[in-house]
Design a protein around this motif. Structure first.
Motif, mmCIF file in Angstrom:
data_model
loop_
_atom_site.group_PDB
_atom_site.id
_atom_site.type_symbol
_atom_site.label_atom_id
_atom_site.label_comp_id
_atom_site.label_asym_id
_atom_site.label_seq_id
_atom_site.Cartn_x
_atom_site.Cartn_y
_atom_site.Cartn_z
ATOM 1 N N ASP A 42 37.305 -11.832 28.487
ATOM 2 C CA ASP A 42 36.477 -10.637 28.350
ATOM 3 C C ASP A 42 35.173 -10.984 27.652
ATOM 4 O O ASP A 42 35.161 -11.570 26.579
ATOM 5 C CB ASP A 42 37.228 -9.546 27.592
ATOM 6 C CG ASP A 42 37.748 -10.030 26.243
ATOM 7 O OD1 ASP A 42 38.472 -11.039 26.206
ATOM 8 O OD2 ASP A 42 37.406 -9.401 25.212
ATOM 9 N N VAL A 43 34.064 -10.621 28.271
ATOM 10 C CA VAL A 43 32.732 -11.009 27.802
ATOM 11 C C VAL A 43 32.038 -9.818 27.145
ATOM 12 O O VAL A 43 32.123 -8.690 27.621
ATOM 13 C CB VAL A 43 31.878 -11.524 28.975
ATOM 14 C CG1 VAL A 43 30.444 -11.838 28.517
ATOM 15 C CG2 VAL A 43 32.520 -12.770 29.590
ATOM 16 N N ALA A 44 31.375 -10.085 26.021
ATOM 17 C CA ALA A 44 30.605 -9.054 25.324
ATOM 18 C C ALA A 44 29.163 -9.518 25.154
ATOM 19 O O ALA A 44 28.905 -10.690 24.858
ATOM 20 C CB ALA A 44 31.216 -8.761 23.956
ATOM 21 N N LEU A 45 28.230 -8.582 25.354
ATOM 22 C CA LEU A 45 26.808 -8.834 25.129
ATOM 23 C C LEU A 45 26.344 -8.025 23.929
ATOM 24 O O LEU A 45 26.760 -6.876 23.752
ATOM 25 C CB LEU A 45 25.977 -8.435 26.349
ATOM 26 C CG LEU A 45 26.310 -9.094 27.689
ATOM 27 C CD1 LEU A 45 25.349 -8.584 28.760
ATOM 28 C CD2 LEU A 45 26.245 -10.608 27.592
ATOM 29 N N PHE A 46 25.465 -8.627 23.119
ATOM 30 C CA PHE A 46 24.913 -7.963 21.935
ATOM 31 C C PHE A 46 23.392 -7.959 22.052
ATOM 32 O O PHE A 46 22.748 -8.993 21.865
ATOM 33 C CB PHE A 46 25.329 -8.685 20.655
ATOM 34 C CG PHE A 46 26.818 -8.738 20.428
ATOM 35 C CD1 PHE A 46 27.428 -7.874 19.528
ATOM 36 C CD2 PHE A 46 27.616 -9.655 21.100
ATOM 37 C CE1 PHE A 46 28.803 -7.929 19.316
ATOM 38 C CE2 PHE A 46 28.985 -9.715 20.896
ATOM 39 C CZ PHE A 46 29.575 -8.847 20.002
ATOM 40 N N PHE A 47 22.829 -6.801 22.387
ATOM 41 C CA PHE A 47 21.377 -6.665 22.483
ATOM 42 C C PHE A 47 20.812 -6.243 21.134
ATOM 43 O O PHE A 47 21.440 -5.476 20.399
ATOM 44 C CB PHE A 47 20.997 -5.604 23.519
ATOM 45 C CG PHE A 47 21.145 -6.044 24.946
ATOM 46 C CD1 PHE A 47 20.070 -6.575 25.643
ATOM 47 C CD2 PHE A 47 22.355 -5.921 25.603
ATOM 48 C CE1 PHE A 47 20.200 -6.977 26.962
ATOM 49 C CE2 PHE A 47 22.501 -6.311 26.920
ATOM 50 C CZ PHE A 47 21.423 -6.836 27.603
#
Length: 527
Positions: free
Chosen positions: A227-232
Motif C-alpha cells: 500500500d502506497v502513500a503520498l505526502f504533499f
C-alpha cells in the motif's frame, strides 16, 4: 526518456582547459572541500558548510528563457521570462569565469528512478561541496551507466559569479535560469545548494507531463502489503519527517512521478530540515547525518563540534543532504505501485484547521489547487516569520506548465485508483502562531497511521461548519478535543474570527481558477 543532446563547444573548451573532476567519490569530494576550506567536519563525520548571504531559495531570481519552442506552453503568470540574448550573454560570461578556475567538479547521474522515464543529467560545480550535494541528492550511476552516460540536461553552478542586473537583465546579482532549448540550467550569485535540486525538479515538471506522467512535489512510502502513500506539502510541513516511518519503506522524500505503472522517486537522496532535530522524535534522520552528509548552515558547539540543531543564529532553514540509502528502511529500487492514500500537509499559522480531516474527491481537488500552508522562516529569502500562503499544487514555484495540467492529471488518477485523501495540519493548535503551540508530532503520526491503516474509514465524522471538512470524532492515540480546533482555543469567538478570515482567503484565492467545475468550487469553505 530520450531527447537530443545539446552540444556546446564553449562548455567543452571550459572543461578541457582546466582540471575537471568527474564523479569523485564521497571521500574525495569531502577531502577537496576540506582542503579548500569550504567546510569543516562535525562530530558525526558530516561536512558542515555555510551558504553565506542566501540561506534559502531566491524565487525572484529564477527565470525561464522565452524560447519559441516553449513560450506558448509556459505559465508566465507564475514564471519569469528572460530573453535568449540575456541567457547567451550570461552563459558565455559564466563559462569564461569557470574557465579561470583551477578545478571544476562534474557529477553525471540521473533524475528519475524509473529507467523508462529517467533523465540523464550532469552537474558542473565551482565548489566541491556543491558537487557532493549533487552526488547525494541525485541518482548515482553504476560503472556501466557512467561509461555510457550522455547528459540530456546540464546544471552549471558558479556561486562566485555575480550578474550585473542593468546589463544582464536579471533582478539582482543572483540568477537561476532554465533554457529548455539549450537543455541548460545556469546558476550564479548564490551558494544555497537547494537551487541545484529544485532547478532539476522544475525541468522534470516540464518534461514528465509532456509524456503523460504526473510530476509531484511530495514524499512517498509503501507498507508491507504494497500500500502506497503520498505526502504533499511545501517545505517545513513535514514531508520528510512523516514519510520516514520505521514500519513502512521510504520511496522518496520530496519529488516523485506517477506513471501508468505507479510511483517512482525523481531523486536519489533526501534534503531534510534540521531545525530542532532530535533523536527521540526523528531517529531515522538523526542517524542519517554521518560521513557523506552535507550539513547546511547548522551551527556546531565549538569544543565538541557537535551539531547544535536548536541554534538558529544563521537561519531556521538548516538542512541535511544525504543519500536515500542512509535511511535504513527504503524501497529498492525507489519505485512502487499506485497510491492508496494521499495526505495533503499544511502548517496552518492561523491555528484553525483541524489536525486531520477526510476529503471528498471534490474537496481533494479544491485543496490541491489551493495548496495552502504557511511559509516558514528561512525557507525563502526575506521570510522571517510564518506567513499564510497559497501555492498551487503544493509546488507553484517549480511548475512551468499551467496548474490545471497537474490538477487534472491528479484528479483522473484519484478517480481511477479510488484513492483516499486526507488534509493534515501540522501547524498550530490552541491559537495562531505566537499564541498556540505546534501540533505534537506524536499526535500527527498517530493520525496518519490511523488513516493509512483504514481505521478512520470506520469512524463517524463531524462536518466543520466553516471549512466543510469531515473531522473524525475520535482517533486512536489522540485526545478527542485536539481533533476539534475550536475546542483548543481559550477564546472561541476569536477562533471564529480567525477561521472566517482564513476561509475568506481560501475563497478569494480560488477565484483565479475559472476553468474548474462548479462542484470543485463549492467544495471550499462556506462564508
Amino acid at each position: 526518456m530520450k531527447t537530443a543532446s545539446f552540444s556546446s563547444p564553449l562548455l567543452d573548451e571550459t572543461l578541457n582547459k582546466n582540471n575537471p573532476h568527474v564523479n569523485l567519490s564521497v571521500s574525495e569530494l569531502t577531502e577537496h572541500s576540506l582542503f579548500k576550506n569550504e567546510g569543516t567536519l562535525s562530530s558525526t563525520g558530516a561536512l558542515r558548510v555555510e551558504t553565506g548571504k542566501y540561506t534559502g531559495r531566491s524565487p525572484a531570481d529564477k527565470f525561464i528563457v522565452n524560447e519559441d519552442s516553449v513560450k506558448d506552453k509556459i505559465n508566465w503568470k507564475t514564471n519569469q521570462p528572460i530573453s535568449e540574448k540575456s541567457f547567451e550573454n550570461l552563459y558565455t560570461k559564466v563559462l569564461n569565469y569557470l574557465g579561470e578556475k583551477k578545478d571544476l567538479y562534474v557529477f553525471k547521474g540521473f533524475a528519475g528512478a524509473d529507467q523508462s522515464s529517467r533523465l540523464p543529467i550532469q552537474v558542473i560545480n565551482e565548489y566541491a561541496w556543491h558537487n557532493l550535494f549533487a552526488h547525494q541528492l541525485f541518482i548515482r550511476p553504476n560503472e556501466t551507466e557512467l561509461k555510457e552516460h550522455e547528459a540530456e540536461f546540464t546544471v552549471i553552478s558558479a556561486p562566485g559569479f555575480q550578474a550585473d542586473p542593468e546589463v544582464d537583465g536579471t533582478n539582482s546579482e543572483t540568477f537561476i535560469i532554465i533554457s529548455f532549448e539549450k537543455r541548460t540550467v545556469l546558476i550564479g550569485g548564490t551558494e544555497y545548494a537547494g537551487e541545484i535540486k529544485k532547478s532539476i525538479f522544475t525541468v522534470m515538471n516540464y518534461i514528465l507531463p509532456e509524456r503523460n506522467i504526473l510530476s509531484m512535489h511530495c514524499s512517498a512510502n509503501v507498507g508491507k502489503e504494497g500500500d502506497v502513500a503520498l505526502f504533499f506539502g511545501l517545505s517545513g510541513t513535514g514531508k520528510t519527517t512523516l514519510s520516514a516511518d520505521a514500519h513502512r519503506s521510504l520511496i522518496g522524500d520530496d519529488e516523485h512521478g506517477w506513471s501508468m505503472n505507479g510511483v517512482f522517486n525523481i531523486e536519489g537522496g533526501c534534503y531534510a530540515k534540521c531545525i530542532n532535530l532530535s533523536k527521540d522524535k526523528e531517529p531515522q534522520i538523526w542517524d542519517a547525518i554521518r560521513f557523506g552528509t552535507v550539513l547546511e548552515n547548522v551551527m556546531m558547539k565549538e569544543e565538541t563540534r557537535e551539531p547544535d540543531y536548536d541554534n538558529t543564529s544563521l537561519t531556521e532553514n538548516t538542512r541535511a543532504a544525504y543519500p536515500i540509502d542512509a535511511i535504513p528502511n527504503i524501497a529498492i529500487p525507489s519505485v512502487a505501485g499506485h497510491p492508496n492514500t494521499i495526505i495533503f500537509l499544511t502548517a496552518d499559522a492561523f491555528g484553525v484547521l483541524p489536525p486531520i480531516s477526510k476529503l471528498t474527491k471534490e474537496q481533494a481537488m479544491f485543496h490541491f489547487l489551493s495548496g495552502y500552508t504557511s511559509k516558514l522562516a528561512g525557507t525563502e529569502r526575506g521570510v522571517t516569520s510564518p506567513e499564510a500562503t497559497f501555492s498551487t499544487c503544493f509546488g507553484a514555484p517549480f511548475l512551468p506548465l499551467p496548474a490545471h495540467r497537474y490538477a487534472e492529471m491528479l484528479g483522473e488518477k484519484i478517480m481511477e485508483h479510488d484513492v483516499q485523501v486526507f488534509l493534515v495540519n501540522t501547524g498550530w493548535s490552541g491559537g495562531g502562531y505566537g499564541v498556540g503551540e505546534r501540533m505534537k508530532l506524536s499526535y500527527t503520526r498517530a493520525m496518519i497511521q490511523a488513516a493509512l491503516n483504514g481505521e478512520l474509514d470506520r469512524i463517524e465524522t463531524e462536518t466543520d461548519p466553516i471549512f466543510g471538512l469531515h473531522i473524525p470524532s475520535h482517533c486512536p492515540g489522540v485526545p478527542a478535543q485536539v481533533l476539534q480546533p475550536k475546542q483548543t482555543w481559550e477564546n472561541q469567538e476569536s477562533y471564529d474570527i480567525k477561521a472566517k478570515e482564513l476561509a475568506t482567503q481560501f475563497v478569494k484565492n480560488f477565484e483565479k481558477f475559472t476553468n474548474v467545475s462548479k462542484e470543485i468550487k463549492q467544495a471550499g469553505p462556506n462564508i
